[in-house]
Design an enzyme around this catalytic site. Structure first.
Site, PDB file in Angstrom:
ATOM      1  CE  LYS A 251      -3.162   2.544   3.056  1.00 15.28           C
ATOM      2  NZ  LYS A 251      -3.819   2.540   4.385  1.00 15.28           N
ATOM      3  CG  ASP A 256      -5.368   8.253   4.713  1.00 16.34           C
ATOM      4  OD1 ASP A 256      -6.229   8.876   4.058  1.00 16.34           O
ATOM      5  OD2 ASP A 256      -5.643   7.305   5.467  1.00 16.34           O
ATOM      6  CE  LYS A 263      -6.305   8.870   8.092  1.00 18.81           C
ATOM      7  NZ  LYS A 263      -6.814   7.708   8.841  1.00 18.81           N
ATOM      8  CG  ASP A 274      -1.910   5.169   5.214  1.00 17.41           C
ATOM      9  OD1 ASP A 274      -1.844   4.121   5.870  1.00 17.41           O
ATOM     10  OD2 ASP A 274      -2.945   5.542   4.634  1.00 17.41           O
ATOM     11  CG  ASP A 333      -9.707   7.517   7.062  1.00 19.14           C
ATOM     12  OD1 ASP A 333      -8.653   7.598   6.397  1.00 19.14           O
ATOM     13  OD2 ASP A 333      -9.728   7.470   8.302  1.00 19.14           O
ATOM     14  CD  GLU A 335      -6.690   5.441   2.601  1.00 18.59           C
ATOM     15  OE1 GLU A 335      -5.572   5.032   2.973  1.00 18.59           O
ATOM     16  OE2 GLU A 335      -7.607   5.701   3.396  1.00 18.59           O
ATOM     17  NE  ARG A 337     -10.850  -0.973   3.850  1.00 17.15           N
ATOM     18  CZ  ARG A 337     -11.371  -1.172   5.061  1.00 17.15           C
ATOM     19  NH1 ARG A 337     -12.538  -1.792   5.175  1.00 17.15           N
ATOM     20  NH2 ARG A 337     -10.739  -0.786   6.141  1.00 17.15           N
TER      21      ARG A 337
END
Length: 497
Positions: A251, A256, A263, A274, A333, A335, A337
């Site tokens: 990933k 993010d 967030k 991230d 959020d 994202e 996946r």
């Protein structure tokens, strides 16, 4: 940092000119007649030193010892784990501002895994982030000599330790970079730089190529950012072309914000981490470049930012993934996946022996396992066992989590084939169940490293995990004997009656 390996008995270690001499004292230490042996024996006898891991005794300008400083460090049973603890206890001494050259010496026998662990532990203890803090370079340890009883016997493990140190260091450095110094384009440049090594190739795709592939889920996440997405494909070719590769998918969300489902502001700066999964894939390939094992590996990194621009995807939007499955995005959020599912679909074209995705995916996994073990989800027992054993051997542990089909119930949607979230309960598991929809029959594992990829607080920074686990797994796969070629039955001529 430069490492070298030497055959050093204690009398030789005493004669080594250096700023710091660290002696690793195991519980089975048997003193000789030399000055260092006598020193250690007296310290143990008078209980000024214990051989337990983490116990140390610091000395200065010891008579008959060339090193200016000496640290006696307990190394317990001499295992890789005990040696790592011993070196960690010496971290402050190794990072001393006047320590340019150090000698780390095993006072007795050195197990191969302990030799590799010692190299990695020194590199980890002395790592200093410098990309945007160049003044931090002052006072960095430049050379470490590892002293062992038998250099030839330790050479392979020493090389493995160096390769892992290089891989973990690269992963840490990229994870630690601020998001403006680790954009998707810069991450792709780092991957391209790995292609200068033998057997490694790199291909980078931009928005047009990704659109042509039909990666609607990946593109949806990138829509809110001014930074163009990059889809990175690395290949390491160490075995026959016909051998099925292991595919690693990392990933690569380089920052993010949460998107429209933004967030909280507190600690949002840590969302630069991230892309820890992507950083670990880069680290693995850096280690493969050094080790050159007989295995084929593909690394895939979907890299983009998740930002709340006017063009950003909205809660309730439905997108079409590369697999053709439609996804209702209930929470922007979630994202990671979305970018991973398209990369997993793409991975199938390599007809892999196994696929492993690595992602800082869920806060739920942090609640479940903290920062000690990564979460492991696997579609087959064999793959789960291989990864779990590799993690234990590499001192980079994981823990298997369930994948019961009942957990997927919450992912049902009235408006798409699947929703991207299923509520708070079992969040790490439902995220894994979402990914499982895109892997088909290929043996697949998902490593949720949200709790292990970085540390917060005073020790804030990337850890480089799970580079150690993944490299150990790949080395073990490369060492497996090839299956015997199927023998064709001999033709039998029939006799005329």
């Amino acid at each position: 940092m430069n490492f070298d390996l030497k055959s050093l008995a204690l009398p030789d270690a005493a004669a080594e000119k250096c700023d710091l001499l660290v002696l690793l004292i195991a519980e089975d230490f048997r003193p000789g007649s030399d000055p260092l042996s006598s020193l250690v024996a007296h310290a143990l006898k008078n209980k000024d030193l214990e051989a337990k891991p983490g116990k140390t005794l610091q000395l200065y300008q010891v008579p008959a010892v060339a090193a200016r400083r000496v640290v006696l460090a307990g190394a317990g049973n001499g295992s890789a784990k005990a040696v790592r603890q011993a070196v960690q206890a010496c971290a402050a001494a190794l990072k001393g501002p006047a320590v340019k050259r150090a000698v780390l010496c095993f006072a007795a026998g050195a197990q191969p895994d302990a030799v590799a662990s010692a190299v990695q532990a020194v590199a980890d203890a002395t790592y200093v982030y410098t990309t945007t803090k160049p003044q931090a370079e002052a006072g960095v340890l430049a050379r470490v000599t590892l002293g062992v009883p038998d250099k030839a016997a330790a050479q392979v493990a020493f090389a493995r330790g160096q390769a892992l140190a290089a891989g973990v260091g690269l992963a840490r450095e990229w994870a630690n970079r601020p998001a403006n110094h680790a954009t998707p384009t810069l991450l792709a440049d780092a991957a391209k730089a790995l292609a200068k090594h033998a057997r490694i190739q790199c291909k980078v795709m931009g928005p047009a190529e990704v659109a042509k592939l039909g990666m609607g889920a990946f593109m949806a996440v990138a829509r809110g950012s001014e930074q163009p997405l990059r889809f990175i494909e690395l290949r390491y070719s160490g075995a026959a072309k016909a051998d099925a590769p292991v595919v690693l998918v990392g990933k690569g969300i380089t920052f993010d914000t949460g998107g429209i489902s933004i967030k909280p502001a507190a600690e949002m700066d840590e969302m630069k981490f991230d892309m820890g999964g992507a950083a670990s894939v880069l680290g693995v390939f850096r280690a493969l470049a050094e080790l050159q094992p007989a295995i084929n590996v593909v690394g895939l990194i979907p890299a983009c930012e998740n930002m709340p621009d006017g063009r950003a995807v909205k809660p309730g939007d439905v997108v079409t993934s590369m697999s053709g499955q439609t996804i209702e995005i209930l929470n922007t959020d979630a994202e990671g996946r979305l970018v991973l599912c398209d990369a997993l679909t793409y991975a199938a074209r390599f007809k892999p022996a196994a696929m492993v995705d690595i992602a800082t995916l869920t806060g739920a996994c942090v609640i479940a396992l903290g920062g000690v073990r990564s979460g492991l989800f696997a579609s087959t027992d064999a793959l789960a066992e291989a990864l779990q054993q590799a993690g234990e051997a590499a001192l980079d542990p994981c823990w298997r989590m369930p994948l019961d089909d009942d957990y997927a119930e919450g992912l049902k949607s009235h408006f798409a084939d699947v929703a991207n979230v299923a509520g708070r309960a079992g969040g790490a598991v439902t995220a894994a169940k979402f990914l499982q929809r895109f892997v088909g029959d290929t043996p697949w594992a998902h490593l949720d490293i949200a709790g292990t990829a970085w540390k917060s607080g005073a020790a804030k920074g990337g850890t480089g995990r799970p580079v150690g686990l993944l490299v150990q797994y790949l080395l073990e796969q490369a060492a497996r004997p090839a299956p015997a070629a199927a023998r064709k039955p001999r033709a039998v001529r029939s006799r005329a009656a």
